[in-house]
Scaffold this motif. Structure first.
Motif, mmCIF file in Angstrom:
data_model
loop_
_atom_site.group_PDB
_atom_site.id
_atom_site.type_symbol
_atom_site.label_atom_id
_atom_site.label_comp_id
_atom_site.label_asym_id
_atom_site.label_seq_id
_atom_site.Cartn_x
_atom_site.Cartn_y
_atom_site.Cartn_z
ATOM 1 N N UNK A 1 -11.720 0.181 6.208
ATOM 2 C CA UNK A 1 -11.581 -0.843 5.175
ATOM 3 C C UNK A 1 -11.983 -0.328 3.807
ATOM 4 N N UNK A 2 -13.060 0.461 3.775
ATOM 5 C CA UNK A 2 -13.518 0.998 2.489
ATOM 6 C C UNK A 2 -12.533 2.026 1.940
ATOM 7 N N UNK A 3 -11.993 2.870 2.809
ATOM 8 C CA UNK A 3 -11.060 3.887 2.326
ATOM 9 C C UNK A 3 -9.789 3.232 1.783
ATOM 10 N N UNK A 4 -9.302 2.185 2.457
ATOM 11 C CA UNK A 4 -8.138 1.464 1.935
ATOM 12 C C UNK A 4 -8.447 0.881 0.557
ATOM 13 N N UNK A 5 -9.679 0.390 0.398
ATOM 14 C CA UNK A 5 -10.072 -0.150 -0.897
ATOM 15 C C UNK A 5 -10.165 0.955 -1.948
ATOM 16 N N UNK A 6 -10.603 2.152 -1.520
ATOM 17 C CA UNK A 6 -10.637 3.282 -2.445
ATOM 18 C C UNK A 6 -9.223 3.601 -2.926
ATOM 19 N N UNK A 7 -8.260 3.580 -2.028
ATOM 20 C CA UNK A 7 -6.876 3.787 -2.436
ATOM 21 C C UNK A 7 -6.446 2.760 -3.470
ATOM 22 N N UNK A 8 -6.828 1.496 -3.253
ATOM 23 C CA UNK A 8 -6.470 0.449 -4.215
ATOM 24 C C UNK A 8 -7.157 0.662 -5.559
ATOM 25 N N UNK B 1 -1.874 -1.263 3.344
ATOM 26 C CA UNK B 1 -2.878 -2.278 3.653
ATOM 27 C C UNK B 1 -3.593 -1.976 4.966
ATOM 28 N N UNK B 2 -4.853 -2.387 5.028
ATOM 29 C CA UNK B 2 -5.681 -2.147 6.205
ATOM 30 C C UNK B 2 -5.598 -3.365 7.123
ATOM 31 N N UNK B 3 -4.550 -3.416 7.960
ATOM 32 C CA UNK B 3 -4.368 -4.542 8.880
ATOM 33 C C UNK B 3 -5.314 -4.429 10.071
ATOM 34 N N UNK B 4 -5.665 -5.577 10.607
ATOM 35 C CA UNK B 4 -6.323 -5.591 11.921
ATOM 36 C C UNK B 4 -5.332 -4.999 12.912
ATOM 37 N N UNK B 5 -5.738 -3.995 13.657
ATOM 38 C CA UNK B 5 -4.787 -3.214 14.445
ATOM 39 C C UNK B 5 -4.277 -4.000 15.656
ATOM 40 N N UNK B 6 -2.970 -3.927 15.865
ATOM 41 C CA UNK B 6 -2.301 -4.485 17.036
ATOM 42 C C UNK B 6 -0.978 -3.741 17.164
ATOM 43 N N UNK B 7 -0.170 -4.105 18.163
ATOM 44 C CA UNK B 7 1.028 -3.311 18.447
ATOM 45 C C UNK B 7 1.954 -3.213 17.245
ATOM 46 N N UNK B 8 2.143 -4.309 16.519
ATOM 47 C CA UNK B 8 3.020 -4.268 15.348
ATOM 48 C C UNK B 8 2.376 -3.497 14.204
ATOM 49 N N UNK B 9 1.086 -3.758 13.936
ATOM 50 C CA UNK B 9 0.415 -3.082 12.828
ATOM 51 C C UNK B 9 0.311 -1.581 13.062
#
Length: 549
Positions: free
Chosen positions: A222-229, A421-429
């Motif tokens: 989550x933090x790394x995705x925010x760093x990208x943003x 985006x940092x989605x909650x992981x599931x089969x689609x994500x």
């Protein structure tokens, strides 16, 4: 439950149990596992031996096996809050947050005054997206232990995502006073910087925090995705892309084994092949449900694809008092499991009628009420779940009178947004972890949707995100006309209602501010990185009328 009569343990059993307990206390779980295995082989099965094996397996990341051992231990000590907590932690690691909450609830039945268990329950609820319930659990933990740093930090994070800076800073300060390096509290302060556009400040703080988070891959992601943003916000797009890609590579490595055979793209291909081979005749008739005075006057499914503006439209509609909206709840899960996994099941769905059909409908409405749908009588009910687009055959058969709002956005913006985006992981994500997989998944879903349009009796209204940004009232009025809703001035103030959105949603920050056009054409900043995926998306760019330039 074990019901063996009490007997005095032998000296060997006492020594073995003592040694296992000492190894667990010393965190020497490999030694504890070895001793427990030997003891069980000698017929010394009990709470201590099975719990030790469970802890060792949990530490090794083998959570399914760990839960089995914990449940064996629980049979010797029913209601044991320590074992139930251990089960809850492994369920969270498996992303089964509802099961985790159940385990923590059972633990609280035995020990209702455990601040730690209330905190863990709140964490499971927050990770599931139910932040209002999480807030109550964190508050209960603080009632019991006013300096419980993680619960204070959890509240700071929730209020930061709600853009309530004053309250968020207060909770973060209290958390950091109790635990000076609490990462969750520091992340809440970063979120406040991001909300205010202080991207350089956010970057500096994130680069300080990230090296200390090697132990918590979910928080680090989550933090790394925010760093990208934060880098994107400063216009440093090539650096931002490297961060997004590195983050996704790490998530892919962590969950690759789990989703090797459970891929969203595979399911889409199977359903597409089925509908290509079957005529529309089998799907043109459906049994209309009888009138229900306690039901909604209009039933709306808000579909499309992730990051296509469904959350924004749902929030706008939910600002009208005549609308009841549920955001991304699995109301069709039972029907999906029963009818969408094989050709035989799809054949059965095509023929569904009578008691079977009514039972499937009732299951849906029971879940709607369970998830907080409330009183639906005379309302317009909006079921917003873009991942349900492949389930349009279920919708057509169970609810033939329902209307479908199909959200559209430039496919290139959609694909890049899903990737970053940092989605909650599931089969689609899991499909969103590379640009190529994301583009292919998008194209597959859109191709299937086109087949559905030609073969299913659907009432569909295409809603374009960009049109609403450019002409908000005109476009929303057109949606209202389609779903039978009177325009309300309250819909202009949708951003005031945004606290209802899942605060873990990647859309949360966007819908908690007035309408803006920054999301249009963002893909152009990453055109070079997207070069190989653009041909995959080109047919859909043309199909939906977007400029190819």
């Amino acid at each position: 439950m074990k019901s063996e009569p009490f007997r005095t343990p032998s000296p060997t059993e006492v020594r073995t149990v003592t040694a296992i307990s000492a190894a667990v206390a010393a965190s020497d779980l490999s030694r504890a596992y070895e001793l427990a295995n030997w003891a069980i082989g000698q017929g010394m099965s009990n709470r201590i031996t099975h719990n030790a094996r469970g802890l060792a397996l949990q530490s090794a990341g083998q959570h399914w096996k760990a839960i089995e051992e914990f449940r064996r231990a629980l049979a010797y000590s029913p209601g044991d809050p320590l074992i139930l907590n251990a089960i809850g932690l492994s369920e969270m690691a498996l992303l089964r947050f509802d099961k985790a909450v159940e385990a923590f609830d059972d633990a609280l039945t035995s020990d209702p005054n455990s601040a730690l268990t209330h905190y863990r329950r709140g964490l499971a609820l927050a990770r599931s997206g139910d932040h209002e319930a999480a807030k109550l659990s964190y508050e209960r933990a603080i009632d019991l232990a006013p300096d419980h740093a993680e619960s204070l930090a959890g509240l700071a994070s929730i209020y930061a995502r709600k853009r309530n800076e004053k309250v968020a800073r207060d909770y973060a300060s209290r958390a950091l006073a109790a635990e000076s390096e609490n990462a969750t509290a520091q992340l809440a302060l970063v979120i406040l910087d991001m909300n205010a556009g202080r991207y350089a400040d956010a970057e500096r703080q994130l680069r300080t925090l990230l090296p200390a988070l090697s132990f918590d891959s979910d928080l680090r992601a989550g933090m790394r995705a925010m760093l990208g943003d934060a880098l994107d916000g400063q216009g440093r797009h090539s650096e931002a892309f490297e961060v997004y890609a590195q983050n996704n590579d790490e998530i892919r490595a962590k969950y690759g084994a789990q989703f090797r055979t459970d891929r969203g793209a595979e399911a889409i291909r199977h359903i597409t092949d089925y509908f290509r081979d079957h005529s529309a005749k089998e799907w043109t008739t459906a049994c209309v449900p009888p009138p229900d005075r306690n039901g909604p006057r209009e039933h709306i499914f808000l579909l499309g694809f992730m990051r296509s503006g469904t959350t924004l439209l749902e929030q706008v509609l939910a600002s009208n008092s005549d609308v009841v909206a549920l955001e991304e709840k699995a109301l069709l899960r039972d029907a999906e499991r029963q009818y969408m996994s094989s050709n035989e099941e799809l054949d059965a769905l095509a023929r569904i009628q009578g008691d079977e059909l009514e039972a499937a409908r009732q299951s849906y409405w029971a879940k709607a009420h369970e998830y907080g749908g409330g009183d639906l009588a005379g309302k317009i009910f909006v079921d917003k779940q873009p991942l349900n687009t492949p389930l349009l055959p279920v919708i057509a058969k169970l609810f033939p009178q329902a209307k479908v709002l199909f959200a559209l956005r430039d496919p290139r913006d959609v694909v890049f947004s899903c990737f970053r985006r940092n989605f909650r992981i599931h089969a689609a994500a899991f499909e969103f972890l590379t640009l190529e997989d994301t583009a292919n998944f998008y194209a597959g879903v859109m191709e299937l949707a086109e087949i559905y349009r030609n073969k299913l009796p659907l009432r569909i209204f295409d809603h374009r995100y960009e049109d609403m940004v450019r002409d908000f009232e005109g476009r929303v009025r057109a949606v209202c006309d389609f779903i039978g809703l009177e325009w309300s001035e309250s819909m202009r103030d949708f951003d005031r209602n945004a606290p209802k959105v899942d605060l873990r949603s990647p859309s949360a920050r966007q819908v908690q501010r007035p309408l803006y056009g920054e999301g249009i054409g963002q893909w152009r900043n990453y055109a070079e990185q997207m070069k190989s995926t653009l041909p995959i998306l080109a047919p859909w760019v043309r199909r939906f009328g977007y400029s190819e330039e």
